[in-house]
Scaffold this motif. Structure first.
Motif, PDB file in Angstrom:
ATOM      1  N   LYS A   1     -10.920  -0.228   0.276  1.00  0.00           N
ATOM      2  CA  LYS A   1     -11.433  -0.475   1.623  1.00  0.00           C
ATOM      3  C   LYS A   1     -10.572  -1.516   2.340  1.00  0.00           C
ATOM      4  CE  LYS A   1     -15.468   1.848   1.179  1.00  0.00           C
ATOM      5  NZ  LYS A   1     -16.781   1.180   1.309  1.00  0.00           N
ATOM      6  N   ILE A   2     -10.402  -1.346   3.641  1.00  0.00           N
ATOM      7  CA  ILE A   2      -9.797  -2.400   4.449  1.00  0.00           C
ATOM      8  C   ILE A   2     -10.708  -3.628   4.345  1.00  0.00           C
ATOM      9  CG2 ILE A   2      -9.082  -3.125   6.747  1.00  0.00           C
ATOM     10  CD1 ILE A   2      -7.366  -0.862   5.478  1.00  0.00           C
TER      11      ILE A   2
ATOM     12  N   LEU B   1     -12.665   0.171  14.007  1.00  0.00           N
ATOM     13  CA  LEU B   1     -13.014  -1.149  14.526  1.00  0.00           C
ATOM     14  C   LEU B   1     -14.142  -1.834  13.770  1.00  0.00           C
ATOM     15  CD1 LEU B   1     -12.502  -0.480  18.333  1.00  0.00           C
ATOM     16  CD2 LEU B   1     -11.032  -1.797  16.783  1.00  0.00           C
ATOM     17  N   VAL B   2     -14.866  -1.087  12.932  1.00  0.00           N
ATOM     18  CA  VAL B   2     -15.874  -1.749  12.094  1.00  0.00           C
ATOM     19  C   VAL B   2     -15.205  -2.682  11.086  1.00  0.00           C
ATOM     20  CG1 VAL B   2     -17.538   0.129  12.313  1.00  0.00           C
ATOM     21  CG2 VAL B   2     -15.932   0.152  10.396  1.00  0.00           C
ATOM     22  N   ALA B   3     -13.900  -2.474  10.863  1.00  0.00           N
ATOM     23  CA  ALA B   3     -13.157  -3.312   9.917  1.00  0.00           C
ATOM     24  C   ALA B   3     -12.158  -4.213  10.640  1.00  0.00           C
ATOM     25  CB  ALA B   3     -12.427  -2.427   8.912  1.00  0.00           C
TER      26      ALA B   3
ATOM     27  N   THR C   1      -2.918  -2.261  14.213  1.00  0.00           N
ATOM     28  CA  THR C   1      -3.873  -1.153  14.173  1.00  0.00           C
ATOM     29  C   THR C   1      -5.088  -1.456  15.035  1.00  0.00           C
ATOM     30  OG1 THR C   1      -3.153  -0.584  11.941  1.00  0.00           O
ATOM     31  CG2 THR C   1      -5.251   0.318  12.659  1.00  0.00           C
ATOM     32  N   VAL C   2      -5.528  -2.694  15.061  1.00  0.00           N
ATOM     33  CA  VAL C   2      -6.633  -3.079  15.945  1.00  0.00           C
ATOM     34  C   VAL C   2      -6.251  -2.826  17.402  1.00  0.00           C
ATOM     35  CG1 VAL C   2      -8.056  -4.995  16.768  1.00  0.00           C
ATOM     36  CG2 VAL C   2      -7.546  -4.786  14.327  1.00  0.00           C
TER      37      VAL C   2
ATOM     38  N   ALA D   1      -6.386   0.916  18.089  1.00  0.00           N
ATOM     39  CA  ALA D   1      -7.753   1.421  18.164  1.00  0.00           C
ATOM     40  C   ALA D   1      -8.415   1.029  19.482  1.00  0.00           C
ATOM     41  CB  ALA D   1      -8.563   0.897  16.977  1.00  0.00           C
ATOM     42  N   ARG D   2      -8.226  -0.202  19.911  1.00  0.00           N
ATOM     43  CA  ARG D   2      -8.840  -0.657  21.164  1.00  0.00           C
ATOM     44  C   ARG D   2      -8.205   0.043  22.368  1.00  0.00           C
ATOM     45  NH1 ARG D   2      -9.438  -6.995  19.285  1.00  0.00           N
ATOM     46  NH2 ARG D   2     -11.447  -6.715  18.234  1.00  0.00           N
ATOM     47  N   ALA D   3      -6.905   0.281  22.297  1.00  0.00           N
ATOM     48  CA  ALA D   3      -6.240   0.998  23.392  1.00  0.00           C
ATOM     49  C   ALA D   3      -6.751   2.439  23.484  1.00  0.00           C
ATOM     50  CB  ALA D   3      -4.732   0.996  23.159  1.00  0.00           C
ATOM     51  N   TYR D   4      -7.015   3.049  22.359  1.00  0.00           N
ATOM     52  CA  TYR D   4      -7.555   4.426  22.348  1.00  0.00           C
ATOM     53  C   TYR D   4      -8.945   4.451  22.965  1.00  0.00           C
ATOM     54  CZ  TYR D   4      -8.646   9.101  20.604  1.00  0.00           C
ATOM     55  OH  TYR D   4      -8.987  10.435  20.507  1.00  0.00           O
ATOM     56  N   VAL D   5      -9.760   3.473  22.615  1.00  0.00           N
ATOM     57  CA  VAL D   5     -11.118   3.391  23.169  1.00  0.00           C
ATOM     58  C   VAL D   5     -11.059   3.232  24.681  1.00  0.00           C
ATOM     59  CG1 VAL D   5     -13.164   1.914  23.289  1.00  0.00           C
ATOM     60  CG2 VAL D   5     -12.199   2.512  21.065  1.00  0.00           C
ATOM     61  N   THR D   6     -10.185   2.352  25.161  1.00  0.00           N
ATOM     62  CA  THR D   6     -10.060   2.122  26.601  1.00  0.00           C
ATOM     63  C   THR D   6      -9.561   3.368  27.325  1.00  0.00           C
ATOM     64  OG1 THR D   6      -9.605  -0.240  26.252  1.00  0.00           O
ATOM     65  CG2 THR D   6      -8.908   0.725  28.357  1.00  0.00           C
ATOM     66  N   LYS D   7      -8.538   3.995  26.771  1.00  0.00           N
ATOM     67  CA  LYS D   7      -7.943   5.178  27.404  1.00  0.00           C
ATOM     68  C   LYS D   7      -8.931   6.317  27.522  1.00  0.00           C
ATOM     69  CE  LYS D   7      -4.193   8.531  26.847  1.00  0.00           C
ATOM     70  NZ  LYS D   7      -2.980   8.903  26.050  1.00  0.00           N
TER      71      LYS D   7
END
Length: 222
Positions: free
Chosen positions: A107-108, A199-201, A209-210, A213-219
């Motif tokens: 796990k991360i 993002l839970v990790a 990677t964070v 992930a955040r850029a994908y959520v925003t886009k």
């Protein structure tokens, strides 16, 4: 679970890297140790977490989130059968060749104690590159390695310490979430819709990677 082989690299000039200086430290060779392992500092410093280990391409390697790279001997053995050639410990550029550790399923944020003092934390899987392909001399290696989804793990140093070949490895913390090394690797390579679930990790995840992930959520307005 144990550290089967402890591997260090030296600066070497090669033709297959796109690193500006034309040098790489990917060719790791086993040493007995002891080797001191500490947090090397911010990415771009040119530092590995292991004393005496060369990091040459500071654009993509080194720094706290990639202080140590580990790969399972069992996975190297599987690649030996697939490729039909011997793969000595350290050949994937890993600092730690492990035995009995499920690295792909780690796990991360999972923490390992290696030897008496060193504590490491899993941050991400390894993304293959042109230098890795050139080092192995396998055509189409980047695509093949990515499709296989057995990337090994980068780790940060939580508590420094000295290690040597043969030291025990103990999992001392395993987070309660779904994000394994394999899951994270798929999310940043072949299955990008998985990115938000990383993002839970976020507290333990590799910083790059964070950001992805955040850029994908925003886009995508998620």
């Amino acid at each position: 679970m144990k550290l089967l082989s402890l591997n260090l690299g030296r600066r070497e000039a090669v033709e297959y890297t796109d690193q500006p200086e034309g040098v790489t430290g990917i060719d790791k060779r086993p040493v007995e140790g002891p080797v001191r392992v500490t947090a090397p500092g911010a990415k771009g410093t040119g530092a590995s977490g292991l004393a005496g280990d060369a990091v040459c391409d500071t654009r993509h390697h080194g720094g706290d989130d990639q202080a140590v790279y580990a790969y399972a001997r069992e996975d190297l053995d599987a690649w030996e059968r697939t490729l039909g050639r011997p793969l000595p410990s350290g050949v994937f550029g890993e600092n730690l060749t492990t035995e009995g550790v499920d690295i792909t399923g780690a796990k991360i944020g999972e923490r390992w104690r290696v030897g008496p003092d060193l504590v490491l934390e899993v941050t991400s899987g390894r993304i293959p590159c042109r230098t890795f392909q050139g080092h192995l001399g396998e055509r189409g290696w980047v695509k093949r390695f990515t499709q296989e989804g057995v990337p090994g793990a980068y780790l940060r140093v939580i508590e420094p310490g000295e290690i040597r070949a043969g030291d025990a490895i103990e999992v001392i913390h395993r987070p309660d979430h779904e994000v394994t090394v394999a899951f994270q690797f798929r999310a940043v390579t072949t299955e990008r819709p998985l990115l938000p679930r990383l993002l839970v990790a976020a507290d333990a995840l590799h910083a790059e990677t964070v950001r992805q992930a955040r850029a994908y959520v925003t886009k995508h307005g998620l």
